[in-house]
Design a protein around this motif. Structure first.
Motif, PDB file in Angstrom:
ATOM      1  N   TYR A  21      -0.111   3.078  -3.076  1.00  0.00           N
ATOM      2  CA  TYR A  21      -1.498   2.847  -3.495  1.00  0.00           C
ATOM      3  C   TYR A  21      -2.212   4.152  -3.844  1.00  0.00           C
ATOM      4  CZ  TYR A  21      -6.232   0.950  -3.510  1.00  0.00           C
ATOM      5  OH  TYR A  21      -7.503   0.586  -3.882  1.00  0.00           O
ATOM      6  N   ASP A  54       0.815  -1.217   0.000  1.00  0.00           N
ATOM      7  CA  ASP A  54       0.000   0.000   0.000  1.00  0.00           C
ATOM      8  C   ASP A  54       0.849   1.268   0.000  1.00  0.00           C
ATOM      9  OD1 ASP A  54      -2.448  -1.288  -0.049  1.00  0.00           O
ATOM     10  OD2 ASP A  54      -2.543  -1.466   2.129  1.00  0.00           O
ATOM     11  N   ALA A  56      -5.469  -0.013  -7.531  1.00  0.00           N
ATOM     12  CA  ALA A  56      -5.317   1.439  -7.384  1.00  0.00           C
ATOM     13  C   ALA A  56      -5.508   2.137  -8.718  1.00  0.00           C
ATOM     14  CB  ALA A  56      -3.935   1.762  -6.815  1.00  0.00           C
ATOM     15  N   ARG A 104      -2.950  -5.138  -5.530  1.00  0.00           N
ATOM     16  CA  ARG A 104      -3.143  -3.830  -4.911  1.00  0.00           C
ATOM     17  C   ARG A 104      -2.828  -2.698  -5.882  1.00  0.00           C
ATOM     18  NH1 ARG A 104      -6.486  -2.815  -1.396  1.00  0.00           N
ATOM     19  NH2 ARG A 104      -5.323  -1.086  -0.494  1.00  0.00           N
ATOM     20  N   ASN A 131       6.460  -1.295  -7.213  1.00  0.00           N
ATOM     21  CA  ASN A 131       5.628  -2.112  -6.331  1.00  0.00           C
ATOM     22  C   ASN A 131       5.942  -3.595  -6.532  1.00  0.00           C
ATOM     23  OD1 ASN A 131       3.532  -1.282  -4.370  1.00  0.00           O
ATOM     24  ND2 ASN A 131       2.340  -2.883  -5.375  1.00  0.00           N
TER      25      ASN A 131
END
Length: 210
Positions: free
Chosen positions: A70, A67, A138, A134, A90
């Motif tokens: 994110y 996150d 996003a 994730r 990421n």
């Protein structure tokens, strides 16, 4: 007269909330199924406890950095700015977390008193897939937020159906639950990519994040 943007966002919020409430029974059914399957013979509370231990390690600790970018990814995606660099970073974070988890597996096995390290090694796949989920999620929120609830509903269906197959046809114990999550997140990632209209250009200039 053009409707205010905030009105549309509120409508999308209610839409996603309604979908979430509608699919909540599927999430409950999955959780109940896991408890019944892993805590009863031929397994038992030790096996169920080990799964909870693995799940807590993976989702509670080793996916926290997922996150990190994110919200900035969601913002950049909505503005049409390049997010490819954030996607790569990421992914690298996911690999780094997976490597640390891999190194610590002997300790986790010892601490759990559950001498079946295969399930711990298999859970590395969940770490990697979660990071991709994730960041792709996003991007979707930034560009097409209405799709978030729909894709989440598909995740619940795929996770539950995969769990039933892996548990009662292949009888894979903890691996059945891990793979059910893997398949659910993988389908969610693919759907996210299908609806993404983000600028995936690689741009590693992150000075504006600081």
């Amino acid at each position: 007269m053009e409707k205010p943007e905030s009105t549309g966002l509120v409508r999308v919020g209610f839409y996603n909330l309604a979908l979430k409430l509608a699919i909540a029974p599927l999430s409950f059914a999955f959780s109940l199924l896991v408890v019944k399957y892993l805590s009863n013979p031929p397994y038992g509370l030790e096996v169920f406890g080990t799964w909870q231990y693995i799940f807590t390690l993976v989702i509670g600790y080793f996916t926290i950095p997922a996150d990190m970018f994110y919200f900035i990814t969601s913002r950049y995606s909505s503005e049409g700015r390049p997010v490819g660099g954030l996607l790569v970073i990421n992914g690298i974070s996911g690999l780094f977390s997976s490597l640390i988890f891999l190194i610590l597996i002997p300790y986790f096995v010892y601490a759990s008193h559950f001498d079946y390290p295969f399930y711990f090694y298999l859970s590395i796949s969940l770490i990697l897939i979660y990071y991709l989920y994730r960041i792709s999620n996003a991007m979707v929120i930034g560009r097409t937020p209405k799709k978030v609830g729909e894709i989440a509903a598909v995740f619940q269906v795929v996770r539950l159906s995969s769990a039933i197959i892996m548990m009662f046809i292949f009888n894979l114990s903890i691996a059945a639950v891990i793979l059910a999550y893997d398949f659910g997140y993988l389908v969610q990632i693919l759907l996210n990519l299908l609806y993404i209209k983000s600028n995936l250009k690689l741009d590693f200039h992150l000075a504006q994040l600081l």
